[in-house]
Design a protein around this motif. Structure first.
Motif, short mmCIF file in Angstrom:
data_model
loop_
_atom_site.label_atom_id
_atom_site.label_comp_id
_atom_site.label_asym_id
_atom_site.label_seq_id
_atom_site.Cartn_x
_atom_site.Cartn_y
_atom_site.Cartn_z
N THR A 96 -11.77 -0.11 0.94
CA THR A 96 -10.80 -0.52 -0.07
C THR A 96 -11.12 0.23 -1.36
N GLY A 98 -10.27 0.37 -4.61
CA GLY A 98 -10.59 -0.28 -5.87
C GLY A 98 -10.10 0.48 -7.09
N THR A 162 -5.12 0.18 -5.65
CA THR A 162 -6.46 -0.40 -5.74
C THR A 162 -6.79 -1.30 -4.56
N ASP A 163 -5.77 -2.00 -4.01
CA ASP A 163 -6.03 -2.97 -2.96
C ASP A 163 -5.61 -2.52 -1.56
N TYR A 165 -6.23 -0.86 2.06
CA TYR A 165 -7.47 -0.79 2.83
C TYR A 165 -7.25 0.03 4.11
#
Length: 201
Positions: A96, A98, A162-163, A165
């Motif tokens: 992930t 970030g 950012t989130d 995955y």
């Protein structure tokens, strides 16, 4: 002090140590064309926008069995490095970022299944869905056993939030009976999963 040109051969602090500040907030330091900054004898501290981080590299520290016709997540359970704790090596086995940006994401897996043909599909998933994959089929010309694994790789450049995955899955398609084993080598981790942020792109 009036505007002008400061001509010196050396600038040092009065004490011989400490910090020298050039300019102030809101100003720009400009290096003219043809000027060379020689850092061969010094060190430089970069801000986050000048680094290929976040970045990580994870690998298998033991073998993992992949059952037939089952999409199986590869549990890369050991980290070689992880700059900002962006990879989960204990529970979800996912990356992930970030930090939003462009990332180069890559994986390579070695697998073996004995003296029989088998087809394996290596995939990178994004947010739980297939993103990119490669399929490869072996034959009986080589005995694919432990220590002599068939290797394949997948890589992609993606723009990540950012989130978002990313995870790695392996699927063994039915060619003949038997499972496939993910090989590993702790000293030379050719079965690995990694990523880094691309700067300046």
């Amino acid at each position: 002090m009036a505007n002008g040109t400061l001509k010196v051969s050396n600038i040092e602090t009065s004490s011989g140590s400490g910090t020298i500040t050039l300019g102030q907030s809101g100003e720009t330091l400009s290096v003219p064309s043809g000027v060379t900054l020689d850092m061969s004898s010094g060190t430089m501290t970069l801000n986050s926008d000048m680094k290929n981080t976040p970045s990580f590299l994870a690998y298998r520290s033991s073998s993992q069995t992949i059952s037939q016709n089952t999409q199986t997540k590869i549990a890369f359970n050991t980290e070689k490095y992880d700059t900002t704790a962006v990879y989960d090596a204990s529970t979800n086995y996912r990356f992930t970022p970030g930090v939003a940006g462009k990332y180069f994401i890559y994986t390579q897996v070695g697998s073996y299944g004995g003296s029989r043909p088998y087809k394996i599909v290596l995939s990178i998933y994004k947010n739980g869905s297939l993103f990119v994959q490669e399929a490869r089929e072996t034959d009986l010309t080589t005995n694919w056993t432990s220590g002599f694994a068939r290797q394949q790789s997948v890589s992609v450049v993606d723009i990540a939030d950012t989130d978002d995955y990313y995870e790695v899955f392996l699927l063994e398609r039915l060619v003949s009976a038997g499972d496939v084993t993910i090989d590993y080598n702790a000293n030379d981790p050719y079965t690995h999963f990694g990523a880094y942020r691309i700067i300046g792109a």
